[in-house]
Motif scaffolding. Structure first.
Motif, PDB file in Angstrom:
ATOM      1  N   GLY A 118       0.789  -1.231   0.000  1.00 14.87           N
ATOM      2  CA  GLY A 118       0.000   0.000   0.000  1.00 14.87           C
ATOM      3  C   GLY A 118       0.817   1.274   0.000  1.00 14.87           C
ATOM      4  O   GLY A 118       0.268   2.359   0.194  1.00 14.87           O
ATOM      5  N   PHE A 119       2.129   1.163  -0.217  1.00 19.75           N
ATOM      6  CA  PHE A 119       3.016   2.312  -0.267  1.00 19.75           C
ATOM      7  C   PHE A 119       3.566   2.438  -1.693  1.00 19.75           C
ATOM      8  O   PHE A 119       4.592   1.848  -2.017  1.00 19.75           O
ATOM      9  CB  PHE A 119       4.178   2.173   0.719  1.00 19.75           C
ATOM     10  CG  PHE A 119       3.781   2.132   2.178  1.00 19.75           C
ATOM     11  CD1 PHE A 119       2.550   2.587   2.622  1.00 19.75           C
ATOM     12  CD2 PHE A 119       4.669   1.648   3.113  1.00 19.75           C
ATOM     13  CE1 PHE A 119       2.202   2.557   3.963  1.00 19.75           C
ATOM     14  CE2 PHE A 119       4.341   1.611   4.466  1.00 19.75           C
ATOM     15  CZ  PHE A 119       3.098   2.072   4.888  1.00 19.75           C
ATOM     16  N   GLU A 132       5.463   6.355  -1.061  1.00 28.13           N
ATOM     17  CA  GLU A 132       4.553   7.239  -0.326  1.00 28.13           C
ATOM     18  C   GLU A 132       3.936   6.487   0.839  1.00 28.13           C
ATOM     19  O   GLU A 132       3.150   5.563   0.651  1.00 28.13           O
ATOM     20  CB  GLU A 132       3.463   7.764  -1.258  1.00 28.13           C
ATOM     21  CG  GLU A 132       2.489   8.700  -0.563  1.00 28.13           C
ATOM     22  CD  GLU A 132       3.180   9.858   0.124  1.00 28.13           C
ATOM     23  OE1 GLU A 132       3.262   9.827   1.375  1.00 28.13           O
ATOM     24  OE2 GLU A 132       3.635  10.788  -0.565  1.00 28.13           O
ATOM     25  N   SER A 133       4.324   6.882   2.036  1.00 21.61           N
ATOM     26  CA  SER A 133       3.845   6.208   3.249  1.00 21.61           C
ATOM     27  C   SER A 133       3.391   7.217   4.304  1.00 21.61           C
ATOM     28  O   SER A 133       3.163   6.849   5.450  1.00 21.61           O
ATOM     29  CB  SER A 133       4.960   5.320   3.819  1.00 21.61           C
ATOM     30  OG  SER A 133       6.162   6.048   3.977  1.00 21.61           O
ATOM     31  N   THR A 134       3.241   8.489   3.895  1.00 23.48           N
ATOM     32  CA  THR A 134       2.961   9.526   4.893  1.00 23.48           C
ATOM     33  C   THR A 134       1.587   9.399   5.542  1.00 23.48           C
ATOM     34  O   THR A 134       1.450   9.736   6.718  1.00 23.48           O
ATOM     35  CB  THR A 134       3.121  10.948   4.313  1.00 23.48           C
ATOM     36  OG1 THR A 134       2.358  11.050   3.119  1.00 23.48           O
ATOM     37  CG2 THR A 134       4.561  11.248   4.016  1.00 23.48           C
ATOM     38  N   ASP A 135       0.585   8.911   4.821  1.00 22.69           N
ATOM     39  CA  ASP A 135      -0.734   8.774   5.457  1.00 22.69           C
ATOM     40  C   ASP A 135      -0.677   7.824   6.653  1.00 22.69           C
ATOM     41  O   ASP A 135      -1.293   8.074   7.681  1.00 22.69           O
ATOM     42  CB  ASP A 135      -1.781   8.275   4.458  1.00 22.69           C
ATOM     43  CG  ASP A 135      -2.277   9.375   3.531  1.00 22.69           C
ATOM     44  OD1 ASP A 135      -1.968  10.564   3.782  1.00 22.69           O
ATOM     45  OD2 ASP A 135      -2.960   9.040   2.556  1.00 22.69           O
ATOM     46  N   ASP A 136       0.076   6.752   6.515  1.00 21.48           N
ATOM     47  CA  ASP A 136       0.181   5.758   7.590  1.00 21.48           C
ATOM     48  C   ASP A 136       1.293   6.063   8.586  1.00 21.48           C
ATOM     49  O   ASP A 136       1.137   5.830   9.785  1.00 21.48           O
ATOM     50  CB  ASP A 136       0.429   4.369   7.005  1.00 21.48           C
ATOM     51  CG  ASP A 136      -0.756   3.816   6.253  1.00 21.48           C
ATOM     52  OD1 ASP A 136      -1.866   4.369   6.369  1.00 21.48           O
ATOM     53  OD2 ASP A 136      -0.570   2.824   5.527  1.00 21.48           O
ATOM     54  N   LEU A 137       2.445   6.539   8.101  1.00 25.07           N
ATOM     55  CA  LEU A 137       3.631   6.658   8.948  1.00 25.07           C
ATOM     56  C   LEU A 137       4.065   8.089   9.232  1.00 25.07           C
ATOM     57  O   LEU A 137       4.963   8.310  10.046  1.00 25.07           O
ATOM     58  CB  LEU A 137       4.808   5.910   8.301  1.00 25.07           C
ATOM     59  CG  LEU A 137       4.551   4.442   7.939  1.00 25.07           C
ATOM     60  CD1 LEU A 137       5.789   3.847   7.286  1.00 25.07           C
ATOM     61  CD2 LEU A 137       4.140   3.646   9.162  1.00 25.07           C
TER      62      LEU A 137
END
Length: 147
Positions: A118-119, A132-137
């Motif tokens: 999902g990234f 892109e992992s900013t929504d989760d991390l």
């Protein structure tokens, strides 16, 4: 290598986007009591093949690197070239852009695993890939094809 999706738990770099790399570099050097490292213009010669959101870009950026005992601290000043760095500065202002993990000889393989997780891949060059992992991390992850 361990059994994580990343293939490692070793963080090798933390990077900050700044408006003025000279100022940030000099202030950090002053804070640490060390000489300021050289500031470089990465990819000014176009030798790295850079893709941002699936489109080619020159991907030039001004950088400095502090080699600490346990990691590298990177300061990044974007140019006007389309990039994740410029988008970050334009939309969020200065701040922590990414944390990097070593992915020697398996950078794009690991990026594909992270995409399935999902990234999605947002930018890559010959030796790096951002997902892109900013929504989760709260931060972008970088994979570095380095020793």
């Amino acid at each position: 290598m361990d059994n994580t999706i990343l293939g490692t738990t070793f963080v090798c770099q933390i990077a900050m986007i700044v408006r003025d790399v000279e100022k940030a570099t000099n202030r950090f050097a002053e804070l640490l009591g060390v000489p300021a490292p050289t500031i470089i213009m990465a990819n000014d010669d176009g030798s790295d093949t850079v893709t941002y959101l699936g489109q080619p870009t020159q991907g030039r950026v001004r950088l400095s690197f502090f080699h600490m005992e346990n990691t590298v601290i990177e300061f990044i000043e974007p140019t006007e070239d389309p990039s994740t760095w410029k988008e970050f500065l334009d939309t969020k202002g200065p701040g922590v852009h990414h944390i990097a993990f070593k992915a020697k000889n398996r950078m794009m393989e690991t990026a594909a695993k992270l995409e399935a997780f999902g990234f999605p891949l947002i930018q890559n060059g010959d030796k790096y890939a951002y997902v892109e992992s900013t929504d989760d991390l709260g931060v972008i992850l970088e994979l570095l094809d380095i020793d």
